[in-house]
Motif scaffolding. Structure first.
Motif, PDB file in Angstrom:
ATOM      1  N   TYR A 124      -9.749   6.388  11.901  1.00 18.24           N
ATOM      2  CA  TYR A 124     -10.101   5.294  10.996  1.00 18.24           C
ATOM      3  C   TYR A 124      -9.000   4.242  10.971  1.00 18.24           C
ATOM      4  O   TYR A 124      -9.250   3.037  11.130  1.00 18.24           O
ATOM      5  N   ASN A 125      -7.792   4.691  10.750  1.00 18.59           N
ATOM      6  CA  ASN A 125      -6.663   3.765  10.678  1.00 18.59           C
ATOM      7  C   ASN A 125      -6.466   3.025  11.999  1.00 18.59           C
ATOM      8  O   ASN A 125      -6.180   1.821  12.017  1.00 18.59           O
ATOM      9  N   TYR A 126      -6.622   3.761  13.099  1.00 19.98           N
ATOM     10  CA  TYR A 126      -6.395   3.129  14.395  1.00 19.98           C
ATOM     11  C   TYR A 126      -7.438   2.051  14.678  1.00 19.98           C
ATOM     12  O   TYR A 126      -7.116   0.976  15.197  1.00 19.98           O
ATOM     13  N   LEU A 127      -8.681   2.319  14.332  1.00 19.32           N
ATOM     14  CA  LEU A 127      -9.728   1.321  14.549  1.00 19.32           C
ATOM     15  C   LEU A 127      -9.512   0.091  13.665  1.00 19.32           C
ATOM     16  O   LEU A 127      -9.756  -1.043  14.085  1.00 19.32           O
ATOM     17  N   ILE A 128      -9.057   0.331  12.435  1.00 20.14           N
ATOM     18  CA  ILE A 128      -8.757  -0.805  11.552  1.00 20.14           C
ATOM     19  C   ILE A 128      -7.617  -1.628  12.130  1.00 20.14           C
ATOM     20  O   ILE A 128      -7.654  -2.868  12.133  1.00 20.14           O
ATOM     21  N   LEU A 165       0.843  -1.183   0.000  1.00 14.18           N
ATOM     22  CA  LEU A 165       0.000   0.000   0.000  1.00 14.18           C
ATOM     23  C   LEU A 165       0.887   1.245   0.000  1.00 14.18           C
ATOM     24  O   LEU A 165       1.910   1.284   0.676  1.00 14.18           O
ATOM     25  N   VAL A 166       0.493   2.226  -0.788  1.00 13.90           N
ATOM     26  CA  VAL A 166       1.268   3.467  -0.897  1.00 13.90           C
ATOM     27  C   VAL A 166       0.365   4.642  -0.530  1.00 13.90           C
ATOM     28  O   VAL A 166      -0.683   4.834  -1.160  1.00 13.90           O
ATOM     29  N   PRO A 167       0.773   5.418   0.496  1.00 10.83           N
ATOM     30  CA  PRO A 167       1.912   5.212   1.394  1.00 10.83           C
ATOM     31  C   PRO A 167       1.673   4.036   2.333  1.00 10.83           C
ATOM     32  O   PRO A 167       0.535   3.554   2.446  1.00 10.83           O
ATOM     33  N   PRO A 168       2.724   3.591   3.034  1.00 10.27           N
ATOM     34  CA  PRO A 168       2.546   2.480   3.977  1.00 10.27           C
ATOM     35  C   PRO A 168       1.459   2.793   5.002  1.00 10.27           C
ATOM     36  O   PRO A 168       1.336   3.931   5.463  1.00 10.27           O
ATOM     37  N   PHE A 169       0.674   1.802   5.326  1.00  9.77           N
ATOM     38  CA  PHE A 169      -0.429   1.991   6.278  1.00  9.77           C
ATOM     39  C   PHE A 169       0.123   2.434   7.626  1.00  9.77           C
ATOM     40  O   PHE A 169       1.010   1.807   8.194  1.00  9.77           O
ATOM     41  N   ASN A 170      -0.438   3.526   8.161  1.00  7.82           N
ATOM     42  CA  ASN A 170      -0.005   4.070   9.451  1.00  7.82           C
ATOM     43  C   ASN A 170      -1.166   3.976  10.445  1.00  7.82           C
ATOM     44  O   ASN A 170      -2.137   4.719  10.337  1.00  7.82           O
ATOM     45  N   MET A 223     -14.450   5.332   2.458  1.00  3.15           N
ATOM     46  CA  MET A 223     -13.201   5.089   1.747  1.00  3.15           C
ATOM     47  C   MET A 223     -12.027   5.537   2.608  1.00  3.15           C
ATOM     48  O   MET A 223     -11.968   6.691   3.053  1.00  3.15           O
ATOM     49  N   VAL A 224     -11.111   4.637   2.860  1.00  3.61           N
ATOM     50  CA  VAL A 224      -9.948   4.953   3.673  1.00  3.61           C
ATOM     51  C   VAL A 224      -8.937   5.696   2.815  1.00  3.61           C
ATOM     52  O   VAL A 224      -8.425   5.165   1.827  1.00  3.61           O
ATOM     53  N   HIS A 225      -8.659   6.933   3.193  1.00  5.41           N
ATOM     54  CA  HIS A 225      -7.739   7.786   2.437  1.00  5.41           C
ATOM     55  C   HIS A 225      -6.291   7.383   2.725  1.00  5.41           C
ATOM     56  O   HIS A 225      -5.957   7.076   3.865  1.00  5.41           O
ATOM     57  N   PRO A 226      -5.407   7.367   1.750  1.00  4.87           N
ATOM     58  CA  PRO A 226      -5.629   7.697   0.333  1.00  4.87           C
ATOM     59  C   PRO A 226      -5.768   6.462  -0.550  1.00  4.87           C
ATOM     60  O   PRO A 226      -5.506   6.527  -1.747  1.00  4.87           O
ATOM     61  N   ILE A 255     -10.014   2.382  -0.620  1.00  4.32           N
ATOM     62  CA  ILE A 255     -10.507   1.060  -0.219  1.00  4.32           C
ATOM     63  C   ILE A 255     -11.451   1.254   0.953  1.00  4.32           C
ATOM     64  O   ILE A 255     -11.156   2.014   1.881  1.00  4.32           O
ATOM     65  N   THR A 256     -12.593   0.597   0.934  1.00  2.00           N
ATOM     66  CA  THR A 256     -13.564   0.786   2.006  1.00  2.00           C
ATOM     67  C   THR A 256     -13.102   0.130   3.309  1.00  2.00           C
ATOM     68  O   THR A 256     -12.277  -0.797   3.306  1.00  2.00           O
ATOM     69  N   VAL A 257     -13.673   0.612   4.394  1.00  2.00           N
ATOM     70  CA  VAL A 257     -13.406   0.020   5.703  1.00  2.00           C
ATOM     71  C   VAL A 257     -13.785  -1.461   5.690  1.00  2.00           C
ATOM     72  O   VAL A 257     -13.036  -2.315   6.188  1.00  2.00           O
ATOM     73  N   ALA A 258     -14.919  -1.790   5.106  1.00  2.00           N
ATOM     74  CA  ALA A 258     -15.373  -3.185   5.051  1.00  2.00           C
ATOM     75  C   ALA A 258     -14.373  -4.061   4.307  1.00  2.00           C
ATOM     76  O   ALA A 258     -14.112  -5.202   4.710  1.00  2.00           O
TER      77      ALA A 258
END
Length: 309
Positions: free
Chosen positions: A155-159, A144-149, A213-216, A219-222
């Motif tokens: 959003y990212n933290y919950l994922i 994934l670009v950029p690397p998932f943080n 949609m998870v930026h950038p 891709i959806t959260v689901a």
């Protein structure tokens, strides 16, 4: 008189034998001596989850507060190394509030387990951006670009949190029928209840944002949850024990719904996992003998160490 005395002696002897048997039977059933096979087995199964409880405590504490057990409860670490790369996440007030509650709950879990078994020192944990990014890359089969943080936003933290409690709760489901001591089963039931609650909260919060949609990445959260669950099934190597937030209707509860806010089998019962399956998943290697992932030097405890010889 002689017969009466004999009957009295026989009655006394019978009562004493009955009392002695039941007292010892109760002791064995309620709290076996530490040298018994029952307790040895229980000890191994109760100490193993410390690996995941350490991970959850550090991830949630750092996410909410920016520091972990070394400051909150250094005695619980037993001198184990500080986690790699953990940091405070950029969370909205509601998410931070919930994560902080989770964090303190995990501190309690560590205390509860260590009151029952001696346990072991905190293992080396890799909670860096790089570690989480690799999981996501593996889940999607590409970088994934950029690397998932995981710390970038709520959003990212919950994922990223979707990765954590569920693996532990399946371990508790798997351990419970193998435990012999009632006190052990009671402890695991208590831990399972709260871990399941945490997972339900995380899944509910994500489900409410399932189409976001998870930026950038676009891709959806689901879709993130589906890919993570597929990866865990692949690494665990024991079939489907993990499902995302949205599934084909036939896989939903009673084959009636596609929404999957709580995951379960065909009877909506929780899936179980063995320690070996869990190690394959958290190592990210698919092999309980090959450490990596969140545990660069491997997990601890008798079960985990038996595979690192």
């Amino acid at each position: 008189m002689g017969n009466t005395k004999e009957r009295r002696n026989l009655l006394v002897s019978t009562v004493m034998v009955f009392f002695f048997f039941n007292t010892n039977h109760y002791q064995v059933m309620s709290c076996p001596d530490r040298t018994t096979n029952c307790t040895d087995q229980d000890k191994k199964l109760l100490e193993f989850p410390l690996n995941l409880e350490y991970l959850e405590a550090e991830f949630f504490l750092f996410g909410a507060l920016g520091f972990g057990l070394d400051k909150i409860a250094p005695n619980l670490t037993m001198g184990g190394p500080s986690p790699i790369g953990a940091q405070k996440a950029k969370l909205d007030p509601l998410t931070r509030d919930i994560v902080l509650q989770f964090a303190w709950q995990e501190v309690g879990h560590l205390r509860a387990i260590k009151k029952t078994v001696t346990g072991f020192a905190r293992p080396l944990l890799d909670l860096s951006i790089k570690s989480f990014a690799k999981v996501m890359d593996d889940a999607f089969g590409r970088k994934l670009v950029p690397p998932f943080n995981p710390y970038a936003n709520s959003y990212n933290y919950l994922i990223a949190s979707y990765l954590v409690p569920y693996v532990g709760l399946t371990g508790y489901v798997g351990a419970n029928p193998k435990l012999q001591c009632p006190d052990s089963r009671k402890l695991v039931a208590g831990l399972l209840g709260v871990e399941s609650g945490q997972d339900a909260v995380i899944r509910t919060m994500l489900y409410a944002r399932a189409t976001h949609m998870v930026h950038p990445y676009g891709i959806t959260v689901a879709a993130f949850t589906d890919r993570i669950s597929r990866l865990r099934n692949k690494l665990g190597k024991m079939g489907v024990k993990d499902e995302g937030l949205v599934v084909p209707k036939a896989m939903g509860a009673e084959g009636q719904v596609a929404g999957n806010v709580l995951v379960g089998d065909e009877l909506s019962l929780a899936f179980d996992r063995t320690p070996e399956e869990i190690l394959r998943i958290v190592y990210g290697s698919g092999n309980e003998r090959v450490p990596g992932g969140f545990y660069p030097k491997g997990a601890d405890g008798e079960i985990a160490k038996s595979y690192l010889v």
